[in-house]
Design an enzyme around this catalytic site. Structure first.
Site, PDB file in Angstrom:
ATOM      1  N   SER A 263       3.242  -7.197  -0.211  1.00  0.00           N
ATOM      2  CA  SER A 263       2.377  -6.157   0.340  1.00  0.00           C
ATOM      3  C   SER A 263       2.794  -5.870   1.772  1.00  0.00           C
ATOM      4  O   SER A 263       3.366  -6.731   2.450  1.00  0.00           O
ATOM      5  CB  SER A 263       0.921  -6.624   0.320  1.00  0.00           C
ATOM      6  OG  SER A 263       0.090  -5.676   0.975  1.00  0.00           O
ATOM      7  N   HIS A 264       2.472  -4.690   2.230  1.00  0.00           N
ATOM      8  CA  HIS A 264       2.727  -4.342   3.621  1.00  0.00           C
ATOM      9  C   HIS A 264       1.801  -5.104   4.570  1.00  0.00           C
ATOM     10  O   HIS A 264       2.027  -5.131   5.766  1.00  0.00           O
ATOM     11  CB  HIS A 264       2.571  -2.837   3.819  1.00  0.00           C
ATOM     12  CG  HIS A 264       3.762  -2.075   3.360  1.00  0.00           C
ATOM     13  ND1 HIS A 264       4.110  -1.955   2.037  1.00  0.00           N
ATOM     14  CD2 HIS A 264       4.707  -1.417   4.069  1.00  0.00           C
ATOM     15  CE1 HIS A 264       5.204  -1.236   1.942  1.00  0.00           C
ATOM     16  NE2 HIS A 264       5.595  -0.899   3.155  1.00  0.00           N
ATOM     17  N   SER A 265       0.781  -5.711   4.039  1.00  0.00           N
ATOM     18  CA  SER A 265      -0.181  -6.487   4.823  1.00  0.00           C
ATOM     19  C   SER A 265      -0.104  -7.955   4.417  1.00  0.00           C
ATOM     20  O   SER A 265      -0.249  -8.290   3.237  1.00  0.00           O
ATOM     21  CB  SER A 265      -1.594  -5.965   4.581  1.00  0.00           C
ATOM     22  OG  SER A 265      -2.558  -6.890   5.028  1.00  0.00           O
TER      23      SER A 265
END
Length: 128
Positions: free
Chosen positions: A8-10
């Site tokens: 995930s980008h997070s």
């Protein structure tokens, strides 16, 4: 056992999805988060993905679940750099991770069956 990697980008989202998948789906499954950029910001990192693949792999292969486009691109680069047998599931990241964890926890799970289970989540409806 087939391992799982959540990209995930997070970082928080990747870790949270792994927690949900492990607690609700497959506490026996090997699930590794690979979220955020190297500085702790929003983004993805080939190195983090490669490290997560290595941690998840015990020789039976690894299924990668991704959130957005550049996560796919960086996962593909990480796959090329390593020795593990890896497939990216074309699935919604949370529902796919949950399905994959359930399947991967089974004694007869294969790389193909885990990918198939993850991808079945594309058809789930939340409302009628």
């Amino acid at each position: 056992m087939v391992g799982l990697v959540v990209v995930s980008h997070s970082q928080k989202a990747a870790e949270g999805i792994c927690d949900i998948a492990a607690q609700m789906g497959g506490s026996d499954a090997r699930i590794e988060p690979a979220g955020g950029d190297p500085d702790g910001g929003i983004g993805t990192s080939v190195d983090r993905i490669e490290d997560a693949i290595d941690a998840a792999d015990d020789g039976d292969g690894v299924v990668v679940l991704v959130d957005l486009g550049s996560a796919v691109m960086n996962a593909e680069v990480a796959m090329e750099m390593g020795d593990a047998t890896v497939r990216i599931a074309d699935a919604p990241i949370l529902e796919g991770a949950l399905n994959a964890a359930v399947e991967a926890s089974g004694s007869k799970a294969t790389l193909d069956s885990v990918v198939e289970s993850a991808e079945e989540a594309r058809e789930y409806r939340k409302l009628n």
